[in-house]
Design a protein around this motif. Sequence first.
Motif, PDB file in Angstrom:
ATOM      1  N   ILE A 119     -21.732  -5.848 -23.904  1.00 46.19           N
ATOM      2  CA  ILE A 119     -21.095  -5.683 -22.591  1.00 46.19           C
ATOM      3  C   ILE A 119     -19.994  -4.627 -22.654  1.00 46.19           C
ATOM      4  O   ILE A 119     -19.806  -3.850 -21.710  1.00 46.19           O
ATOM      5  N   CYS A 120     -19.256  -4.567 -23.765  1.00 45.18           N
ATOM      6  CA  CYS A 120     -18.228  -3.529 -23.902  1.00 45.18           C
ATOM      7  C   CYS A 120     -18.861  -2.140 -23.857  1.00 45.18           C
ATOM      8  O   CYS A 120     -18.349  -1.226 -23.204  1.00 45.18           O
ATOM      9  N   LYS A 121     -19.977  -1.974 -24.552  1.00 48.37           N
ATOM     10  CA  LYS A 121     -20.664  -0.681 -24.543  1.00 48.37           C
ATOM     11  C   LYS A 121     -21.200  -0.349 -23.156  1.00 48.37           C
ATOM     12  O   LYS A 121     -21.109   0.788 -22.691  1.00 48.37           O
ATOM     13  N   ARG A 122     -21.745  -1.352 -22.478  1.00 47.12           N
ATOM     14  CA  ARG A 122     -22.348  -1.129 -21.169  1.00 47.12           C
ATOM     15  C   ARG A 122     -21.312  -0.751 -20.114  1.00 47.12           C
ATOM     16  O   ARG A 122     -21.555   0.090 -19.255  1.00 47.12           O
ATOM     17  N   THR A 123     -20.131  -1.368 -20.179  1.00 47.99           N
ATOM     18  CA  THR A 123     -19.092  -1.129 -19.182  1.00 47.99           C
ATOM     19  C   THR A 123     -18.142  -0.004 -19.571  1.00 47.99           C
ATOM     20  O   THR A 123     -17.307   0.417 -18.766  1.00 47.99           O
ATOM     21  N   ASN A 124     -18.227   0.452 -20.838  1.00 45.58           N
ATOM     22  CA  ASN A 124     -17.360   1.525 -21.325  1.00 45.58           C
ATOM     23  C   ASN A 124     -15.878   1.138 -21.241  1.00 45.58           C
ATOM     24  O   ASN A 124     -15.009   1.983 -21.022  1.00 45.58           O
ATOM     25  N   VAL A 125     -15.588  -0.146 -21.415  1.00 47.70           N
ATOM     26  CA  VAL A 125     -14.213  -0.630 -21.361  1.00 47.70           C
ATOM     27  C   VAL A 125     -13.480  -0.195 -22.619  1.00 47.70           C
ATOM     28  O   VAL A 125     -14.083  -0.046 -23.684  1.00 47.70           O
ATOM     29  N   ARG A 126     -12.158  -0.010 -22.526  1.00 46.21           N
ATOM     30  CA  ARG A 126     -11.395   0.523 -23.653  1.00 46.21           C
ATOM     31  C   ARG A 126     -10.251  -0.391 -24.112  1.00 46.21           C
ATOM     32  O   ARG A 126      -9.631  -0.131 -25.133  1.00 46.21           O
ATOM     33  N   ILE A 127      -9.954  -1.460 -23.360  1.00 42.68           N
ATOM     34  CA  ILE A 127      -8.853  -2.357 -23.721  1.00 42.68           C
ATOM     35  C   ILE A 127      -9.405  -3.752 -23.996  1.00 42.68           C
ATOM     36  O   ILE A 127     -10.185  -4.290 -23.203  1.00 42.68           O
ATOM     37  N   GLY A 128      -8.996  -4.335 -25.125  1.00 41.48           N
ATOM     38  CA  GLY A 128      -9.404  -5.686 -25.468  1.00 41.48           C
ATOM     39  C   GLY A 128      -8.206  -6.587 -25.671  1.00 41.48           C
ATOM     40  O   GLY A 128      -7.225  -6.187 -26.306  1.00 41.48           O
ATOM     41  N   ILE A 129      -8.277  -7.797 -25.124  1.00 44.67           N
ATOM     42  CA  ILE A 129      -7.188  -8.768 -25.252  1.00 44.67           C
ATOM     43  C   ILE A 129      -7.690  -9.934 -26.093  1.00 44.67           C
ATOM     44  O   ILE A 129      -8.718 -10.543 -25.788  1.00 44.67           O
ATOM     45  N   ILE A 130      -6.975 -10.243 -27.176  1.00 45.25           N
ATOM     46  CA  ILE A 130      -7.388 -11.315 -28.079  1.00 45.25           C
ATOM     47  C   ILE A 130      -6.447 -12.510 -27.931  1.00 45.25           C
ATOM     48  O   ILE A 130      -5.246 -12.401 -28.179  1.00 45.25           O
ATOM     49  N   THR A 131      -7.007 -13.653 -27.507  1.00 46.25           N
ATOM     50  CA  THR A 131      -6.232 -14.894 -27.394  1.00 46.25           C
ATOM     51  C   THR A 131      -6.960 -16.015 -28.130  1.00 46.25           C
ATOM     52  O   THR A 131      -6.938 -17.171 -27.706  1.00 46.25           O
ATOM     53  N   THR A 132      -7.620 -15.670 -29.194  1.00 46.30           N
ATOM     54  CA  THR A 132      -8.359 -16.634 -30.000  1.00 46.30           C
ATOM     55  C   THR A 132      -7.457 -17.266 -31.054  1.00 46.30           C
ATOM     56  O   THR A 132      -6.359 -16.771 -31.320  1.00 46.30           O
ATOM     57  N   PRO A 133      -7.922 -18.356 -31.700  1.00 52.04           N
ATOM     58  CA  PRO A 133      -7.191 -18.869 -32.861  1.00 52.04           C
ATOM     59  C   PRO A 133      -7.125 -17.800 -33.950  1.00 52.04           C
ATOM     60  O   PRO A 133      -7.955 -16.890 -34.010  1.00 52.04           O
TER      61      PRO A 133
END
Length: 227
Positions: A147-161
Amino acid sequence: MDYLKEPQPRVVSKPTLRRLPCYLNYLQSQAEAGRTTISATAVASALGLNEVQVRKDFSAASRSGGRPKTGYSIVQLIADIEEFLGYRNTKEAVLVGVGQLGSALLSYKGFRQCGMRIIAAFDNDPDKIGTEIDGIRIYDVRDLVHICKRTNVRIGIITTPQSHAQEVCRDMLAGGILAVWNFSPTHLDVPEHIIVHNENLAVTLSMISYDLTTALEKKDRKESAPC
């Protein structure tokens, strides 16, 4: 020829970048109150800052200077700061980890005002996958790279353990993410060209606790001092 050269980007210090949103919030409140102009002196007084520093910050972010006696146009100053901070150029982002913190960030309306729009969220919980929070769909984390490749998004937010943060970061980078906003209390190993901003809540809390302890000690000394 010189007039054909591209304009050089304006570079400011990190302390100035941290102050600009504070100026923006205050200026917006003054605009809502009906004011049309304001001086650097008034802004400095209201925010507890140095007047010279305020003028320097405004000069760094705005091409239009203040006028003698009338000060700065509030509307123009707001527009200049918003443009400088990139608030008028919406940047899309994805979020991974739809726990309590992740859910709160998905519901936060202020990101749009700051020029960021979360377009998708990801989790590994089957009960969450396929649902939505404030219109943002939650996908299986296994679909993150695609999905990141398909949407060409550039910002990722990590709220995982903490235990999953590095793996998630790796998949983000594989999908083309260039900037990571990390809320997980762990160091991320990334290539030099990747931007990482760590939002460590434990560190912030420890700073608040230290400042509070120091303030209380000063208060006790002042109260116990002989008249």
